[in-house]
Each structure stands twice: as structure tokens, then as C-alpha cells.
Enzyme design. Structure first.
Site, PDB file in Angstrom:
ATOM      1  N   HIS A  20     -19.599 -87.204  35.196  1.00  0.00           N
ATOM      2  CA  HIS A  20     -20.853 -87.946  35.032  1.00  0.00           C
ATOM      3  C   HIS A  20     -20.507 -89.359  34.558  1.00  0.00           C
ATOM      4  CE1 HIS A  20     -25.141 -88.477  34.521  1.00  0.00           C
ATOM      5  NE2 HIS A  20     -24.912 -88.993  33.330  1.00  0.00           N
ATOM      6  N   ASP A  22     -21.807 -93.054  33.817  1.00  0.00           N
ATOM      7  CA  ASP A  22     -22.967 -93.920  33.599  1.00  0.00           C
ATOM      8  C   ASP A  22     -22.675 -95.351  34.032  1.00  0.00           C
ATOM      9  OD1 ASP A  22     -25.124 -92.350  32.296  1.00  0.00           O
ATOM     10  OD2 ASP A  22     -23.535 -91.898  30.858  1.00  0.00           O
ATOM     11  N   ASP A 135     -29.323 -86.062  34.631  1.00  0.00           N
ATOM     12  CA  ASP A 135     -29.425 -86.741  33.334  1.00  0.00           C
ATOM     13  C   ASP A 135     -30.686 -87.549  33.062  1.00  0.00           C
ATOM     14  OD1 ASP A 135     -28.181 -86.986  30.828  1.00  0.00           O
ATOM     15  OD2 ASP A 135     -27.347 -88.942  31.318  1.00  0.00           O
ATOM     16  N   HIS A 404     -30.303 -94.611  34.700  1.00  0.00           N
ATOM     17  CA  HIS A 404     -31.100 -93.962  33.650  1.00  0.00           C
ATOM     18  C   HIS A 404     -30.732 -94.389  32.219  1.00  0.00           C
ATOM     19  CE1 HIS A 404     -27.761 -91.148  34.579  1.00  0.00           C
ATOM     20  NE2 HIS A 404     -27.693 -91.028  33.273  1.00  0.00           N
TER      21      HIS A 404
END
Length: 998
Positions: A20, A22, A135, A404
Site C-alpha cells: 500500500h 500512499d 483505504d 485519500h
């Protein structure tokens, strides 16, 4: 091949390796690339080549593209092609980022998805078909519709209310078919999987060791990877002595999860944030473990295999079960614990939210402006490739901030600065491009006009004759005001023909040395007009706005008996102000003579920042201590009135003698002269707020209280696409915060006859905490001592002043229904104003400069259709799939210049079925005549939402439901013969358009 499940009782676990990543959060994109992200792709690709059974999913494209362009070797690139063909590397979602779902606008969700999909299709000929929205903080009902329109076969989410998830888990209801849009219903439904309580990270508890398990590469370090390759928290390696214990732990977790789902297929995510930067140690340990479990599968009752998300969904799909339907209700807001409502981020970093939306609307204008220019000036002097790069810089920046932890305001200050810098750079490029287009087109005319400059700036005009060029980016005729800052009050404004234009000048609220000049502009769809602004000596053409200052009123002493009311009137409304308090008192809608009591006040929620004292508010969470407290004890009032506009300026002070104010409201009402279409202008009460700097641990709201009997029912939008009903819910804990919802563009309250609409140009949290009330959170400033927040610099000590704008519309449901869609878009896409100065001896504008669209006939749609996109993407891929795959196979996909002949067109129907007797009807559009101003349409191809599929070949999986038992492929649109299309309620139709003589 991986083993098939054996006996009937056997479970089959799909081990999905993922990282994951970001796109900004605590660290900037550059810091992440350096510390770990580049290593993820390099080491994963190398490791996948070493074991035929290994697989991996790649999610957000921004990191992948940076790696592909700057890091990957030719060998890596060739290996990626091979792994994609073998189905061992799978791109899921495929957008630039994993976008937030609560505070993003549908336009920007589509943009970032299209941006990533275009790259993937052009480079690899592949089209993602599964989502992995693990997420985002809550799930919107817009997302399943967009993913269906993009051709996805299944959607996956994770973060929904903790209590709801527990309930769904217990009842095996985590999987369903989601019909996100009430109007599109089964045509754009999508199978949706909600992750169980373990979410997307591998559970790391090992019963046989106090070290974590399954994270053999440890955790990434910043700013640099460790020199010796030893990372912190590396899990216990798998050895002969512990392999059985490891296997038992993994099997136990697989069995626990299997009990929550209907099929014996178990999705087992392996990875977490920032994982797989050393894929070698990851796979070498997991290989041993999977082999061991499969050798003992009869004993364990489980088989395991490396898998992609597509492998898992294919297995579930082939079970051929009948699934329940979930309607268009979304999963917002989102709480993780009784006192953890993630409703603060709806407002966090309001300035960033505002700039992100301004950037998005400038991009929208720039795209259509450039498209028209290329179509009409093929032999232009502007370098098209450079122009495309200018647009691409803003496409990239607007896509990036949809992440996000971007537009949500949940990032660290340095990451916020990164987003802002990228947005500002992209906006600068697009403004420069638009200015150079105007410069070029006016020179092309060779009409003797000389420009000393065409420049863009936000205010301040030299004392010379000067002109503004105003571009209307909407495909409707728009009548509105644009504001220009000028140095003095004697001004007149002329159009292209030298006719005088209605305008009003008045002293600016912000500064005593400047004036605001409001110019009434009437501009056709996708057209621009040019206005000349002349300073005058003595002769006056602009109306003057006269100011009256009223005495500051002490709210604590207001005399309730003798109420004196001050009226402000235009053709649509009469607004009364109470002269005892200087606050708004009521609004009358003049057509129906309906009056509602309406007052507005600023309040603050005081929140706790000490974790020892109870729940805290932070970038994400809103945890109010008590009810909101009024902020001001005294209000100052100034009314500036002129023939075209009245501006009511209210200043809110902490007491009667205070020097400075933290809060102000500027309310503007417009009067439109005869001969202009004033319907939209007249019906909006425009409010601009000034809020800040706040004190620490304060959350500022504007509460509008009315005498409408709303039963505390609120309506808010999902992403500017559809409306959700929000009944007030009472909880044991945290009721105030759990009744906050995101307002991206629209919120309203109503009783049986009358509706009060609020339209916004940036996202806010919104709530109805009492009957007849609606409150909008405008700003937050917080600090807390939670160690994690401090370490990551996520405390939101935001000392800025924010200036959001909200338009109020009041009227019957029928009237507001007609107005609010067009008004919301008119607020989103206000005209773009460009400034220039005239020099030389011929300041007179030539007669032949009639009002023109960038150069010809305007582009105009009916009021229930919105021109969602008109752009030249520049992709070099073939729209014939077989041809595109062949090109890639031959290694020729990236040759040649960008393609300027393909125009991307999207049209969206703004209404739901049954919402309005007229506007909810399907609409027929002739694309040839719609676009005739751009040239003669030769060919139209209908495409999937992001452009990568021909709709005639797109066959999505059809999941069985009780209502629709037939299972097969779902194909949803009637195709367009001879350029005539019918657009049905809520459809978003996407086309490639080609013109003759390309």
C-alpha cells in the site's frame, strides 16, 4: 498450476501480495520514491521472474509511472510485459492514485482514473478490471457506478463503520451486488466485496514468538534505505524448526476468516503500507510456507496459492451463487470506535480543498479552449506538443491531490506544500497556454491591434486602457458577473463593438485603496468575449455602489420588543436584516410570496487535545466536547448598494469594543437589467465567508436556522453526482460527530413545500443538529499530544484565514430542482478571466471582432445535460484492441508524436429518473450539429468511461441476484448510429470524435 481445492470441506486461500503506497501522506512522493517505492517495483519484478508461482498486484499508477520512466531498465520493462501476459503481475484500479471517496468531485475521480488507464493501455494494452479501494475513509455510492462504467467486474472496499462491519461479518453479508445509482440500477451494478476486520494488512501476531510474522522485509526507513540492508522489525525467518508453527498460525487465520464469507474461497492479503521494498526475502520465506501447507493440505483442510485480486474474484464468480442487492445508500460517515468518527477530514485544510477545486475547473476550461483552438487553427504558431505538456502538468497535479491523504487534508505540512506547489505550477502553465492562444488568435487576424502583453493575474490593474478576455467553459449560455480589482472608481466598460456594458464599482471590502469592478457578462457556450475597461475623467458609465455603515450591535443587549427590519430586495428575494442585532432575520421568495425565518451565526466546537483527558479531534477525527458555542457578542454591518448589486458586509466581534474580527460574511444579491437572462443570477444569494485565524482546538461552523419543519432530515451529495438522504441518528456516544456528512457540492433541507439549498465550491462537513437547521463546518485548527500524530506531524495547526463561497437558493421544490444543477456547475465553472493591456495608437477595438466563440459557433447543450469533458488527450493508442495489442507486441507502442486528431467527449445527464417532469426525460443529441463549430464530424466511437474499451466489445460479468437470475455478460448501452445519441437520466456517455481534414 496451484492445487485445486481437494475434498468438499477444503478451503482455498488466495494470497494476494501487495504494497500500500500512499501518494503523499507523511512523506512526499520524492521522499517515498527514494526511501522505498522505486525498490518495490525493481525488486518485485526481479523476484517474480525467479518463481513461476509468484504473483503481485500493483495499484496506484503515479509511483509505477515514475519508476517506469526514470528507474526501470530495458530488462525490467521487458519483464513487466511478460509478467502481465502471464497474469502474474496485475494492475488493479489503475488510476493515478487510490482516490478519496468522501470529498472528491466526480470530474476529478474520472480524470485520475482516465489518466492512469490511458498510460496502461497505451503502454501495455491492458485494462484493469478490479478495484482495491482498501483505504479511503468511508465508501461513496458514486464509486461503484464509475468503476462499472470503466468496465470493472468487481469492486473491493474496506473502511466502513465498525459496528456495521461486525454485523455484516457475523451474517456473512460482506459481499453483495451494489446498485450505486438509483437511475442506472442494474445496468451499472457491480459485485462488491467488503474486507473483513483484518482489512488489507496481514495480521502479524505469532503465538510462538514475540516478533511479528509475515513481514520478513521489516519496515521502510526514511529518509534513506539502511546501508546494510537490515530494516527494523524484520519478521522471524521461516526455518525447519518453526515452519509448522507458522503454518498453523496462517491456517488458523484463514479458517477464522472463511467463517465470515459464503464461499470456501478466502482472500488473504499479504502486505501492508510500504511493503515489498525487498521482495526477495518476502517471497523466499512465503514460498516455503505455502509449499508446506499444500503438502499437508489434507491435514489442514486448506490449500494456499499466490493470487491476484482477479484470481480471487474469478473463483467467487464461478461458484455461481445468487447475491443480495445493496441499493444506492453509501457507507458514510465512517467510525472506527465509539468516539472515533472520521468526519473532521471533510473540512481539514480548507485552503487546499479550495485550490484543488479551482485547479480542476481551470483544467476543465483549458482543455476545451485548447481543443477548439487546435480544431480551428491547424496551422497555428503555438507548439501543440508543448501545449499538451502544459495541460498534462495540471492533469497530473489534479489527479495526484485526489489521493485519500491529499484533498482530505490528512497529510503532513510538507506534503500539503507538495500538492499546493504542483497545483500552482500546473495552473500557471494552463493560464500561460490560454493567454498565448488568445494572443495568437488575435494576431492571426492581423487587424492592426497591438498587445503589449497578455498576462494573468489575480488583481491589480495599471492605469492604462486595458482589456479582459472572459471565457465561459460551460456548454450553456451564461449570464453572470465577473469581478476585477481596479485602482479607482471612475470606470467604464465596453464590449467588442464599443457598446457600453453594465458594470458597478465599489470600494473593496478587503482593502481601502482598491475598488471592485463587477462586470455583467453574457457569453455563449464554450465561447469568449473581450471587454475594454477604461479609466475616465469625469464621464461615468459604471454604476457606483454606495456604502452605508450601521452601528455595531451588542447581541447580549438586543432589544426584542422594537424590531426594526432593514430590507434588501432584488427581483427574486426580499431579505430582511434585524437592526437590533445586525443579523439576517428572514427571506421572502417573491414569486410565491413565501417567507421563512432565517438567521445565521458562527459557532465553535471546542475540542480536546490531550489524550489523557478523553477523545481528541485531529486531521481525521471530529470529537466535540459539547455543543457548539456562539463566537460573537457584537456584529457590525455595512451595506453597499448600487443598481446591479447589493453587498451586505457583516463583521462578527468577540465583544462590542473589540478591534479585530475573526469572522465575516459578505452576502451579495444581484439585480439584472432588462434584456439579460437573469434567472440564475437573480435566484442565488451569494455568500463569501472570511474565517480565521482560529484559536487552537476550535472547529468553526456557520449555522443557518430556519422555521422550516425539516424533521432534522438533511440531504447531501455524493461527489457532485447524486444526492443521499441523511436522517438524524442518535447514538450512545458521539452523536454530534456521527451526524456530520461530506458536502462536495450540494446540501439542502426542506419541509413539505419549501427547500433551502446550499451550493459549495469546495468540500465541507455539513450536519443538521436541530429541526430546521443546517450547519457547515468551514475551518479547523487543532493540536494534540497523541505521540503518533506528533511523530508524523499530523496535528493540523492550521492558522490560515479561509474564504469559502456558498450560494443559497430558496424556493419551492419544483423551482429549486430546475435551478440547482445548473447553478452548482455555474459556481464550479465560473468564467476564466484573462487580463491584458492595450498599447500603440489604436486602442479602439476593431469592428469585426464580433462576439465569438474561441472562433465560431458556440457549443450548447440543453440544461439537463452537462458537457463533462471536451479535450485532446494525446494518447497514441489505437482504438482497435487487436491492433493496439499487435503494436505493443511489435514494440512500437511509444513511437510517434501525440495524437491531436482524437477528441475525447463526455456528456452527463444531470437528473435522476422521476426527479423532474421535464428535465428527467431522456435527451436526443446530434453530435454532428453539437460540434459543428469545431469542424465536420467524420467518425464517432462510443467508449467506456476512461476510453479504453469500445462499448460494443465490453462484456462485464453479470452476477446473479434474486431479481435478475440470468447470469451472463452485461452490456449496457445502445450505440449511436449516424451521430444521434439518446442520453438517459444519470448516464455518463464517453466518445472519441474525429473530424474531417485531420
Amino acid at each position: 498450476l496451484p492445487p485445486r481445492a481437494g475434498g468438499r470441506g477444503q478451503l482455498r486461500a488466495f494470497v494476494v501480495a501487495h504494497s500500500h503506497m500512499d501518494v503523499g501522506w507523511i512523506y512526499t512522493v520524492q521522499e517515498s520514491m527514494h526511501a522505498y517505492a522505486a525498490n518495490v517495483y525493481t525488486s518485485v519484478v526481479e523476484e517474480l521472474m525467479k518463481g513461476k508461482q509468484r504473483k503481485f498486484i500493483a495499484v496506484e499508477q503515479e509511483f509505477f509511472r515514475l519508476w517506469w520512466d526514470a528507474v526501470a531498465t530495458d530488462t525490467h520493462k521487458q519483464q513487466v510485459h511478460q509478467l502481465l501476459q502471464e497474469g502474474r503481475l496485475e494492475f488493479v484500479i489503475g488510476g493515478q492514485v487510490m482516490h478519496d471517496e468522501a470529498v472528491t468531485l466526480i470530474d476529478d475521480q474520472i480524470l485520475q482514473l482516465t489518466e492512469g488507464h490511458g498510460f496502461l493501455y497505451e503502454t501495455f494494452g491492458i485494462r484493469p478490471q478490479f478495484s482495491w479501494h482498501v483505504d479511503p475513509f468511508g465508501a461513496s455510492a458514486t464509486t461503484p457506478t464509475l468503476f462499472a462504467l470503466a468496465g470493472f467486474n468487481a469492486h473491493l472496499i474496506s473502511r466502513i463503520d465498525y459496528d456495521l462491519k461486525a454485523d455484516m461479518q457475523k451474517n456473512k453479508k460482506l459481499q453483495f451486488v451494489w446498485q450505486g445509482s438509483p437511475s442506472l440500477s442494474e445496468r451499472q451494478e457491480i459485485f462488491t466485496h467488503v474486507m473483513d476486520q483484518y482489512s488489507y494488512c496481514t495480521p502479524s501476531q505469532l503465538p510462538f514468538s514475540n516478533r511479528s510474522g509475515f513481514y520478513w522485509n521489516g519496515f521502510a526507513t526514511f529518509p534513506d534505505p539502511p546501508k546494510d540492508g537490515v530494516y527494523p522489525n524484520m519478521s522471524l525467518p521461516v526455518t525447519d524448526t518453526n515452519i509448522r508453527l507458522y503454518a498453523q498460525t496462517m491456517v488458523a487465520n484463514i479458517k477464522e476468516r472463511a467463517a465470515w464469507f459464503r464461499t470456501s474461497d478466502v482472500l488473504w492479503p499479504w502486505g501492508c503500507d510500504k511493503q515489498f521494498f525487498n521482495a526477495s526475502v518476502q517471497y523466499s520465506n512465503m514460498d516455503l510456507l505455502l509449499d508446506y501447507i499444500n503438502k499437508h493440505s489434507d491435514e489442514f483442510g486448506v490449500t494456499v496459492q499466490y493470487a491476484t485480486v482477479g484470481d480471487y474474484f474469478q473463483a467467487v464468480y464461478s461458484r455461481n451463487l445468487t447475491w443480495e442487492i445493496h441499493d444506492s445508500q453509501d457507507f458514510l460517515p465512517y467510525s472506527t470506535e465509539p468516539f472515533q468518527a472520521w468526519t473532521g477530514f471533510y473540512t481539514s485544510r480548507s485552503t487546499l480543498k479550495g485550490v484543488a477545486r479551482r485547479a480542476s475547473s481551470l483544467l476543465y476550461a483549458g482543455e476545451s479552449f485548447f481543443t477548439q483552438y487546435v480544431r480551428k487553427h491547424p496551422a497555428s504558431s503555438i507548439c501543440k506538443c508543448r501545449a499538451l505538456k502544459q495541460l498534462q502538468s495540471l492533469r497530473w497535479a489534479v489527479s495526484e491531490v485526489q489521493h485519500h491523504d491529499g484533498i482530505t487534508g490528512t497529510e503532513s505540512p510538507k506534503v500539503k506544500d507538495m500538492y499546493m506547489n504542483n497545483l500552482m505550477y500546473g495552473m500557471f502553465n494552463v493560464k500561460k497556454l490560454m493567454a498565448s492562444i488568445i494572443f495568437d488568435m488575435n494576431n492571426v487576424k492581423k487587424n492592426g491591434e497591438v498587445y503589449s502583453s497578455v498576462y494573468n493575474k489575480d488583481s491589480g490593474i495599471p492605469d492604462v486602457d486595458q482589456y479582459i478576455v472572459v471565457y465561459n467553459p460551460l456548454a450553456w449560455n451564461i449570464t453572470t458577473f465577473v469581478t476585477v480589482s481596479v485602482g479607482h472608481s471612475a470606470m467604464s466598460v465596453y464590449d467588442e463593438l464599443g457598446h457600453s456594458v453594465p458594470a458597478q464599482v465599489q470600494s473593496s471590502a478587503g482593502s481601502h485603496s482598491t475598488y471592485d469592478l463587477y462586470i455583467l457578462v453574457a457569453i455563449s457556450g464554450l465561447s469568449y468575449r473581450k471587454y475594454n475597461i477604461k479609466p475616465l475623467n469625469g464621464k461615468q458609465s459604471a454604476f457606483i455602489g454606495r456604502s452605508v455603515q450601521y452601528k455595531r450591535k451588542d447581541l447580549t443587549r438586543a432589544d426584542q420588543q422594537s424590531r426594526q427590519l432593514l430590507p434588501v430586495v432584488n427581483n427574486c428575494y426580499q431579505v430582511l436584516f434585524d437592526q437590533n442585532t445586525n443579523l439576517m432575520h428572514s427571506i421572502t421568495e417573491r414569486e410565491t410570496n413565501q417567507t421563512i425565518q432565517l438567521t445565521q451565526e458562527f459557532l465553535e466546537y471546542h475540542v480536546n487535545g490531550d489524550v489523557m483527558k478523553g477523545p481528541i479531534s485531529d486531521n481525521y477525527l471530529f470529537a466535540p466536547n459539547a455543543s457548539a458555542a456562539p463566537v460573537s457578542k457584537a456584529v457590525g454591518l455595512e451595506v453597499v448598494s448600487g443598481n446591479l448589486m447589493t453587498e451586505i458586509r457583516q463583521y462578527f466581534y468577540s465583544n462590542v469594543t473589540a478591534q479585530d474580527y475573526i469572522y465575516a460574511v459578505y452576502t451579495r444579491m444581484y439585480t439584472v437589467p432588462e434584456g439579460y437572462d437573469g434567472k440564475l443570477l437573480c435566484h442565488r444569494i451569494e455568500q463569501e465567508y472570511s474565517v480565521g485565524p482560529l484559536e487552537l482546538n476550535r472547529e468553526a461552523v456557520l449555522r443557518t436556522s430556519t422555521n422550516l419543519n425539516t424533521r432534522q432530515l438533511l440531504y447531501t451529495d455524493n461527489n457532485g453526482y447524486q444526492i443521499q438522504k441523511r436522517p438524524f441518528k442518535t447514538y450512545v456516544n458521539n452523536t454530534v460527530a456521527r451526524n456530520y456528512y461530506p458536502m462536495v457540492q450540494t446540501a439542502y433541507i426542506e419541509d413539505d413545500t419549501t427547500r433551502l439549498m446550499l451550493l459549495a465550491e469546495r468540500a465541507h462537513g455539513v450536519s443538521s443538529q436541530g429541526n430546521g437547521q443546517v450547519e457547515v463546518m468551514l475551518h479547523r485548527r487543532l493540536w494534540n499530544n497523541l505521540q503518533w500524530d506528533l511523530d508524523s506531524n499530523l496535528t493540523l495547526n492550521d492558522s490560515s484565514v479561509v474564504r469559502p463561497v456558498i450560494w443559497l437558493i430558496l424556493g419551492t421544490k419544483a423551482v429549486t430542482n430546475i435551478l440547482y444543477r445548473t447553478s452548482g456547475l455555474a459556481l464550479e465553472h465560473r468564467p476564466v478571466v484573462m487580463f491584458g493591456a492595450l498599447s500603440g495608437d489604436k486602442p479602439k477595438l476593431p469592428r469585426q471582432l464580433q462576439q465569438n466563440s474561441v472562433h465560431g459557433s458556440p457549443v450548447t447543450l440543453p440544461p439537463n445535460l452537462h458537457l463533462q469533458t471536451l479535450s485532446i488527450p494525446g494518447w497514441r493508442y489505437s482504438s482497435n484492441h487487436a491492433e493496439q495489442v499487435h503494436t505493443i507486441h511489435m514494440g512500437k507502442q511509444n513511437q510517434g508524436d501525440a495524437d491531436f486528431s482524437r477528441v475525447l467527449l463526455r456528456i452527463r445527464h444531470l437528473y435522476e429518473v422521476g426527479e423532474d417532469p421535464v428535465l428527467s426525460q431522456p435527451v436526443m443529441v446530434n453530435l454532428k450539429s453539437l460540434l459543428k463549430g469545431l469542424g465536420s464530424v467524420m467518425l464517432v466511437e462510443e467508449r467506456s468511461l476512461t476510453g479504453t474499451w469500445d462499448v460494443n466489445t465490453l462484456k462485464r460479468w453479470k452476477w446473479k441476484t434474486a431479481q435478475y437470475p440470468g447470469k451472463g455478460f452485461s452490456n449496457s448501452t445502445e450505440t449511436s448510429e449516424n451521430c444521434m445519441i439518446t442520453v438517459h437520466p444519470k448516464e455518463i456517455r464517453t466518445f472519441f470524435v474525429y473530424f474531417q481534414g485531420q
